[in-house]
Design an enzyme around this catalytic site. Structure first.
Site, PDB file in Angstrom:
ATOM      1  N   HIS A 158       0.920  -1.132   0.193  1.00  0.00           N
ATOM      2  CA  HIS A 158      -0.024   0.041   0.001  1.00  0.00           C
ATOM      3  C   HIS A 158       0.888   1.306   0.003  1.00  0.00           C
ATOM      4  O   HIS A 158       1.980   0.962   0.579  1.00  0.00           O
ATOM      5  CB  HIS A 158      -0.840   0.016   1.207  1.00  0.00           C
ATOM      6  CG  HIS A 158      -1.947   1.002   1.215  1.00  0.00           C
ATOM      7  ND1 HIS A 158      -2.029   2.225   1.390  1.00  0.00           N
ATOM      8  CD2 HIS A 158      -3.423   0.751   0.755  1.00  0.00           C
ATOM      9  CE1 HIS A 158      -3.155   2.817   1.091  1.00  0.00           C
ATOM     10  NE2 HIS A 158      -3.838   2.042   0.666  1.00  0.00           N
TER      11      HIS A 158
ATOM     12  N   ASP B 177      -7.918  -5.609   0.331  1.00  0.00           N
ATOM     13  CA  ASP B 177      -8.294  -6.379  -1.178  1.00  0.00           C
ATOM     14  C   ASP B 177      -8.033  -7.560  -1.047  1.00  0.00           C
ATOM     15  O   ASP B 177      -8.460  -8.419  -1.835  1.00  0.00           O
ATOM     16  CB  ASP B 177      -7.747  -5.512  -2.334  1.00  0.00           C
ATOM     17  CG  ASP B 177      -8.570  -4.535  -2.610  1.00  0.00           C
ATOM     18  OD1 ASP B 177      -9.780  -4.354  -2.397  1.00  0.00           O
ATOM     19  OD2 ASP B 177      -8.013  -3.371  -3.056  1.00  0.00           O
TER      20      ASP B 177
END
Ligand code: CMC
Length: 435
Positions: free
Chosen positions: A311, A369
Site C-alpha cells: 500500500h 483487497d
C-alpha cells in the site's frame, strides 16, 4: 480547526543569494507539511513529486491514516470502533456531516437516503445499450455520469441545498445502478429497491432477489456486507478521491465527478485489486505452486505483483484487512464453506509472504483487497462485481470529499506543473526537406 503555521522552513537556492521562508503547517495529527505556494514566486522553482508520495494536495477534516502504525479514523473515530458498533448509513452521516447523528437526525437521514433509491425509469433503457458481457464498472461509469442529465435541479454546485440533494441521490442510487448492472449481465429482471430494508439488505435483495419468489436476506451476510461497506467508505486522498477532487476543482457537477472517481477506481492497482486477487489465486491454483509464483513476483523483469499486498500509505498491517479477515471466517462458517481451497491458498500465501525478507524489507502487508475478494466470492458475487461494490461503498467518501472541496475557501482549479524534457524550441521543417 485549520492547519496552523508554528515554524518555518528556509529554502536556499545553492549558488545564488535567493532564499525563502516557507510556513511549516501542523494539522491535528500526522506529519507537518511545508507550504510551498510562494516558492515559485520567491525562487522561480517548482517541486517534483510524481505519484504525489510526498505532497499534501488539500486540507481535510474527514479521514486520518497513520500508515506506519496502521491507524484509520473517520472524523476521529477509529475504524475498529465503527466496524464494531456502527452501521454503514450512520458512517455515511458521519462522513458527510462531521458528527455522529442523534436518533432524530439518524432517522431523518436514513429516510432521506432510502427515499432516493429508485432510478428514473428512462435510465432502464440505458442498460439495453450495453453488451450482456459488459463489465459492471463500464456500465457504472456510463450510468452514473448520465445521472447529471436527469437531475438538472441539483446541478448548481454553489447552492448548499443542491449539494445536499445530490449527495443523497448518489449514495442512494449507486446500489441500484450496480445491482442492475449485475442483473443485466445474467439476464434476470431488474429488482426495484425496497426502502423497508437496510442499505446493505436492500443491495443484497436487488442483487440476489427475483420477482418469482420471496428473498430472505441472511442476517450474517447483510452484517458482513454492511461491514465491507463501512471499511471501504473513505480512505483520504487515494487515486480515485483525488480524481474526484481534481474533476470537482473545475466546477464539474457531482455526478460527472463521481463517474470520474469510478473510472479511476477501476484500475488493478486500486479498487480493481480485489478482482485481481481472485484471478491470481485461481492462477496459482495450489499451495505447492506458491514458491514458483513468489519467485516470479521477486523477478524484476517479470512485472508480476502479489495482488492484495502493499500500500502506498500503510507500511504496516492494513487495519481494514484485520477486520475483514475475521468477517471472512464468520461468513465462510455461516455458509458451511469448510476448507475453501482459495481461502486455504490465501492463508498460506499470507503466511509465507509475511515471513519472506522480500516483503518484510519492503514493508508489504496484506491490504483490504486481499480478503474482500474471498469474502465476496463466498457471498456469491461474481468477480466482476467486486470493484463495483467497492464503488458503491466509496461513493459516500467521494461525495464527502467533493463537498469539502467545494466549501474550501482555498480551493482553486487543480493544475499540476511538470519538468519539460522534450525537444528545445526548433523550426518547422517542410516535408520536402525531411529525410
Ligand atoms: N508485490 C510485489 N512487490 C511489490 C508489491 C506487490 N504487491 N507492492 C510493492 N512492491 C514492491 C515494488 O516493486 C517496490 O520494489 P523495489 O523497491 O524493489 O523497486 C517496492 O515494493 C515499493 O513499492 P512501490 O511500487 O514504490 O509502492 P507504491 O506505493 O507505488 O504502490 C501499490 C502501492 C498498492 C500500487 C502496490 O503495492 C501494488 O501494486 N499492490 C498490489 C495491488 C493492490 O493490492 N492494490 C490495492 C491497494 S489497497 C486498496 C486501494 O487503496 O484501492
Amino acid at each position: 480547526m485549520s492547519a496552523t503555521a508554528k515554524r518555518t522552513v528556509t529554502v536556499t537556492l545553492d549558488g545564488t543569494n535567493k532564499s525563502t521562508s516557507l510556513p511549516l503547517l501542523s494539522g491535528t495529527a500526522g506529519a507537518d507539511v511545508f507550504d510551498i505556494r510562494k516558492m515559485y514566486g520567491d525562487l522561480g522553482i517548482f517541486t517534483y513529486d510524481p505519484g504525489y508520495g510526498a505532497t499534501a494536495s488539500c486540507e481535510s477534516k474527514i479521514t486520518y491514516i497513520d500508515g506506519d502504525v496502521g491507524i484509520l479514523e473517520y472524523r476521529g473515530y477509529p475504524i475498529e470502533q465503527l466496524a464494531e458498533n456502527s452501521t454503514f448509513l450512520e458512517v455515511c452521516y458521519l462522513l458527510l456531516n462531521g458528527e455522529l447523528p442523534n436518533p432524530a437526525q439518524s432517522a431523518e437521514f436514513e429516510l432521506g437516503v432510502m427515499r432516493h433509491t429508485m432510478l428514473h425509469e428512462q435510465i432502464r433503457s440505458f442498460y439495453n445499450g450495453f453488451r450482456r458481457d459488459a463489465h459492471p464498472m463500464a456500465i457504472m461509469c456510463g450510468v452514473v455520469g448520465a445521472l447529471s442529465a436527469f437531475y438538472h435541479d441539483s446541478l448548481d454546485i454553489n447552492d448548499p441545498e443542491s449539494r445536499r440533494i445530490s449527495a443523497f441521490r448518489l449514495v442512494a442510487k449507486l446500489p441500484t445502478i450496480a445491482a442492475w448492472a449485475y442483473k443485466y449481465s445474467i439476464g434476470q429482471p431488474f429488482m426495484y429497491p425496497r426502502n423497508d430494508l437496510t442499505y446493505a439488505e436492500n443491495f443484497l435483495y436487488m442483487v440476489y432477489g427475483v420477482p418469482a419468489e420471496e428473498y430472505k436476506v441472511n442476517p450474517i451476510l447483510s452484517k458482513a456486507m454492511d461491514l465491507i461497506m463501512i471499511l471501504h467508505a473513505d480512505h483520504e486522498q487515494n487515486a480515485s478521491t483525488s480524481t474526484v477532487r481534481l474533476a470537482g476543482s473545475t466546477g464539474a457537477n457531482p455526478f460527472a465527478c463521481i463517474a470520474a472517481g469510478i473510472a479511476s477506481l477501476w484500475g488493478p492497482s486500486h479498487g480493481g485489486a480485489n478482482e485481481a486477487v481472485l484471478k491470481m489465486l485461481s492462477e496459482i491454483g495450489h499451495v505447492d505452486n506458491i514458491p514458483a509464483f513468489l519467485a516470479d513476483v521477486k523477478d524484476k523483469d517479470n512485472h508480476t505483483k502479489l495482488m492484495g499486498f502493499g500500500h502506498r500509505v500503510y507500511k504496516n498491517y492494513d487495519p481494514r484487512a484485520k477486520l475483514i479477515q475475521k468477517a471472512c471466517h464468520d461468513v465462510l462458517a455461516e455458509l458451511g464453506i469448510k476448507g475453501d481451497p482459495l481461502l486455504d491458498l490465501a492463508m498460506e500465501l499470507e503466511k509465507i509472504a509475511l515471513s519472506d525478507p522480500y516483503f518484510i524489507d519492503r514493508k508489504l502487508y496484506p491490504n483490504v483487497d486481499f480478503y474482500s475478494g474471498i469474502i465476496l466470492k463466498a457471498m456469491g458475487f461474481p468477480t466482476s462485481m467486486f470493484t463495483a461494490l467497492f464503488a458503491v461503498s466509496r461513493t459516500v467518501g467521494w461525495v464527502s470529499q467533493w463537498q469539502e472541496l467545494i466549501e474550501d475557501p482555498q480551493q482553486r482549479i487543480g493544475r499540476p506543473r511538470q519538468i519539460y524534457t522534450g525537444p528545445a524550441t526548433r523550426d518547422y521543417v517542410p516535408m520536402s526537406k525531411r529525410g
